[in-house]
Design a protein around this motif. Structure first.
Motif, PDB file in Angstrom:
ATOM      1  N   SER A 219       0.815  -1.223   0.000  1.00 50.87           N
ATOM      2  CA  SER A 219       0.000   0.000   0.000  1.00 50.87           C
ATOM      3  C   SER A 219       0.848   1.272   0.000  1.00 50.87           C
ATOM      4  CB  SER A 219      -0.932   0.011   1.215  1.00 50.87           C
ATOM      5  OG  SER A 219      -0.183   0.010   2.420  1.00 50.87           O
ATOM      6  N   SER A 220       2.122   1.156   0.404  1.00 50.47           N
ATOM      7  CA  SER A 220       2.985   2.341   0.450  1.00 50.47           C
ATOM      8  C   SER A 220       3.897   2.473  -0.774  1.00 50.47           C
ATOM      9  CB  SER A 220       3.843   2.315   1.724  1.00 50.47           C
ATOM     10  OG  SER A 220       4.659   1.153   1.771  1.00 50.47           O
ATOM     11  N   ILE A 221       3.637   1.679  -1.815  1.00 51.32           N
ATOM     12  CA  ILE A 221       4.415   1.789  -3.049  1.00 51.32           C
ATOM     13  C   ILE A 221       4.207   3.174  -3.665  1.00 51.32           C
ATOM     14  CG2 ILE A 221       4.653   0.909  -5.416  1.00 51.32           C
ATOM     15  CD1 ILE A 221       3.857  -1.827  -4.391  1.00 51.32           C
ATOM     16  N   ASP A 222       5.275   3.729  -4.206  1.00 54.77           N
ATOM     17  CA  ASP A 222       5.211   5.046  -4.855  1.00 54.77           C
ATOM     18  C   ASP A 222       4.116   5.048  -5.926  1.00 54.77           C
ATOM     19  OD1 ASP A 222       5.618   7.456  -6.138  1.00 54.77           O
ATOM     20  OD2 ASP A 222       7.809   7.319  -6.036  1.00 54.77           O
ATOM     21  N   SER A 223       3.239   6.035  -5.853  1.00 50.65           N
ATOM     22  CA  SER A 223       2.113   6.123  -6.797  1.00 50.65           C
ATOM     23  C   SER A 223       2.580   6.241  -8.251  1.00 50.65           C
ATOM     24  CB  SER A 223       1.208   7.307  -6.443  1.00 50.65           C
ATOM     25  OG  SER A 223       1.949   8.515  -6.465  1.00 50.65           O
ATOM     26  N   ASP A 224       3.774   6.813  -8.457  1.00 55.32           N
ATOM     27  CA  ASP A 224       4.293   6.933  -9.830  1.00 55.32           C
ATOM     28  C   ASP A 224       4.501   5.562 -10.465  1.00 55.32           C
ATOM     29  OD1 ASP A 224       4.299   9.673  -9.648  1.00 55.32           O
ATOM     30  OD2 ASP A 224       6.417   9.830  -9.089  1.00 55.32           O
ATOM     31  N   LEU A 225       4.965   4.606  -9.649  1.00 53.42           N
ATOM     32  CA  LEU A 225       5.166   3.251 -10.175  1.00 53.42           C
ATOM     33  C   LEU A 225       3.829   2.632 -10.589  1.00 53.42           C
ATOM     34  CD1 LEU A 225       7.792   1.877  -7.603  1.00 53.42           C
ATOM     35  CD2 LEU A 225       8.199   2.522  -9.983  1.00 53.42           C
ATOM     36  N   LEU A 226       2.831   2.816  -9.759  1.00 51.06           N
ATOM     37  CA  LEU A 226       1.506   2.274 -10.089  1.00 51.06           C
ATOM     38  C   LEU A 226       0.904   2.964 -11.306  1.00 51.06           C
ATOM     39  CD1 LEU A 226       0.047   1.935  -6.472  1.00 51.06           C
ATOM     40  CD2 LEU A 226       1.064   0.155  -7.894  1.00 51.06           C
ATOM     41  N   ASN A 227       1.165   4.257 -11.438  1.00 49.25           N
ATOM     42  CA  ASN A 227       0.659   4.987 -12.615  1.00 49.25           C
ATOM     43  C   ASN A 227       1.318   4.496 -13.894  1.00 49.25           C
ATOM     44  OD1 ASN A 227      -1.050   6.598 -11.093  1.00 49.25           O
ATOM     45  ND2 ASN A 227       0.492   8.185 -10.772  1.00 49.25           N
ATOM     46  N   VAL A 228       2.628   4.156 -13.802  1.00 49.04           N
ATOM     47  CA  VAL A 228       3.326   3.596 -14.964  1.00 49.04           C
ATOM     48  C   VAL A 228       2.658   2.299 -15.392  1.00 49.04           C
ATOM     49  CG1 VAL A 228       5.476   2.518 -15.735  1.00 49.04           C
ATOM     50  CG2 VAL A 228       5.543   4.687 -14.500  1.00 49.04           C
ATOM     51  N   SER A 229       2.303   1.475 -14.392  1.00 46.16           N
ATOM     52  CA  SER A 229       1.628   0.210 -14.691  1.00 46.16           C
ATOM     53  C   SER A 229       0.290   0.449 -15.381  1.00 46.16           C
ATOM     54  CB  SER A 229       1.421  -0.581 -13.394  1.00 46.16           C
ATOM     55  OG  SER A 229       0.697  -1.758 -13.637  1.00 46.16           O
ATOM     56  N   LYS A 230      -0.438   1.464 -14.904  1.00 44.96           N
ATOM     57  CA  LYS A 230      -1.734   1.765 -15.525  1.00 44.96           C
ATOM     58  C   LYS A 230      -1.572   2.277 -16.948  1.00 44.96           C
ATOM     59  CE  LYS A 230      -4.057   2.841 -11.147  1.00 44.96           C
ATOM     60  NZ  LYS A 230      -4.671   3.906 -10.318  1.00 44.96           N
ATOM     61  N   VAL A 231      -0.578   3.139 -17.157  1.00 46.20           N
ATOM     62  CA  VAL A 231      -0.341   3.689 -18.496  1.00 46.20           C
ATOM     63  C   VAL A 231       0.008   2.573 -19.473  1.00 46.20           C
ATOM     64  CG1 VAL A 231       1.215   5.134 -19.867  1.00 46.20           C
ATOM     65  CG2 VAL A 231       0.315   5.987 -17.698  1.00 46.20           C
ATOM     66  N   LEU A 232       0.847   1.636 -19.018  1.00 50.31           N
ATOM     67  CA  LEU A 232       1.254   0.515 -19.876  1.00 50.31           C
ATOM     68  C   LEU A 232       0.175  -0.563 -19.969  1.00 50.31           C
ATOM     69  CD1 LEU A 232       4.969   0.100 -18.703  1.00 50.31           C
ATOM     70  CD2 LEU A 232       4.144   1.179 -20.803  1.00 50.31           C
ATOM     71  N   ARG A 233      -0.864  -0.422 -19.123  1.00 55.40           N
ATOM     72  CA  ARG A 233      -1.958  -1.399 -19.103  1.00 55.40           C
ATOM     73  C   ARG A 233      -1.449  -2.819 -18.886  1.00 55.40           C
ATOM     74  NH1 ARG A 233      -6.002   0.701 -23.975  1.00 55.40           N
ATOM     75  NH2 ARG A 233      -6.367   2.797 -23.103  1.00 55.40           N
TER      76      ARG A 233
END
Length: 332
Positions: A219-233
């Motif tokens: 839950s404390s993972i950097d949001s930027d990393l999760l956003n990269v995952s979303k962008v790359l789908r």
């Protein structure tokens, strides 16, 4: 002018060498000398204090008495192994003679039923705690990842985790014992009920630190990393493999180290209470025995329990250093 420059260079080199030597000396002191001094002081205080404590079974054992028991316990283990070897040799000779008289004779091999030695009980405890810890990890890490990724699931399960986290193994053990006795019914069981009882108790108590630390790490993972995952789908499994796990490994291993320590403590308590084979049973049997050597043998077991707990923690720390990108998190 050149002489002055050469002199300055030599002084600079000498200063660097002195700093390097000082650094090496400090590392050696911290790594070797200070621990040796600490252990020596502890042993001296233990020896002095033991001489002034008298119990119903005699003087409290000091370091010398404990060391003697280590030799005695190993000699007992060696003697028991020799008895086992002799038993199987006699059995082979007897079966060979019966086969000579009757070629159709069905050979029967009986297991040696001698008492478990101190070394045998150490191995039994190690196998049990490892299996219980692995079972807990298989359940806790995926559950923790799922809770860390889902706020709703975390809200739903977190109260349950917080309620069961502080429950003592002494409370779980009677329930687990009755459950195993009721469910695990077999004429030819793969494993003993005592092993299964200890394993499940260890798993139940070591589950929670891993769940909590894993969920917090995810839950404390950097949001930027999760956003990269979303962008790359990225697919869910790929996201967990490439983004979530690498980023949360330090917290996951922190939970695993805590859980392994909890698992080892829980196992000893469970073995003592349920009289299941292992180091806990050895300690309880010696306490019940009440001989003049019992205290020294119990103290020897305590030293071994502590040393094994330390080794288990170091093993987890080495694994963390191997797989973690954050080496600073694996420095203690």
């Amino acid at each position: 002018m050149s002489l002055t420059a050469a002199t300055i260079n030599r002084l600079s080199v000498n200063e660097k060498m002195m700093k390097a030597l000082k650094s090496v000396f400090n590392k050696i002191t911290n790594a070797l000398l200070l621990p040796v001094v600490g252990i020596a002081i502890f042993l001296a205080l233990w020896s002095i204090t033991a001489q002034s404590i008298h119990t119903s079974l005699g003087e409290f054992p000091g370091p010398n008495a404990v060391v003697k028991q280590f030799y005695s316990l190993y000699d007992e283990h060696t003697a028991e192994r020799e008895k086992a070897t002799a038993f199987y040799e006699r059995q082979e000779v007897r079966n060979a003679k019966k086969l000579e008289k009757n070629p159709d004779y069905v050979v029967k091999t009986r297991a040696y039923t001698g008492k478990e030695t101190f070394v045998d009980q150490i191995l039994t405890s190690l196998v049990t705690v490892t299996c219980g810890f692995l079972l807990a990890a298989i359940i806790a890490i995926p559950l923790g990842i799922w809770m860390g990724l889902s706020v709703k699931l975390n809200s739903a399960l977190n109260p349950i985790v917080q309620i069961f986290k502080p429950v003592s193994p002494l409370a779980w053990l009677p329930l687990v014992t009755m459950l195993v006795s009721a469910v695990y019914v077999s004429d030819d069981p793969m494993v003993s009920k005592s092993f299964l009882t200890s394993l499940i108790t260890v798993s139940l108590c070591s589950l929670w630190p891993m769940v909590i630390n894993t969920s917090i790490g995810v839950s404390s993972i950097d949001s930027d990393l999760l956003n990269v995952s979303k962008v790359l789908r990225l697919p869910t499994f790929t996201n967990i493999k490439k983004i979530v796990l690498p980023a949360s490994i330090p917290m996951i291993f922190t939970g695993m180290r805590l859980s392994f320590g909890v698992a080892w403590m829980v196992l000893i308590a469970a073995e003592m209470l349920a009289q299941n084979p292992g180091l806990g049973k050895f300690v309880w049997d010696e306490f019940q025995n009440g001989s003049s050597e019992s205290l020294a043998r119990i103290m020897a077991a305590v030293v071994v329990i502590g040393f094994i707990g330390f080794l288990l923690d170091r093993i987890m720390l080495l694994l963390q250093r191997k797989v973690s990108w954050d080496k600073s998190s694996a420095s203690v």
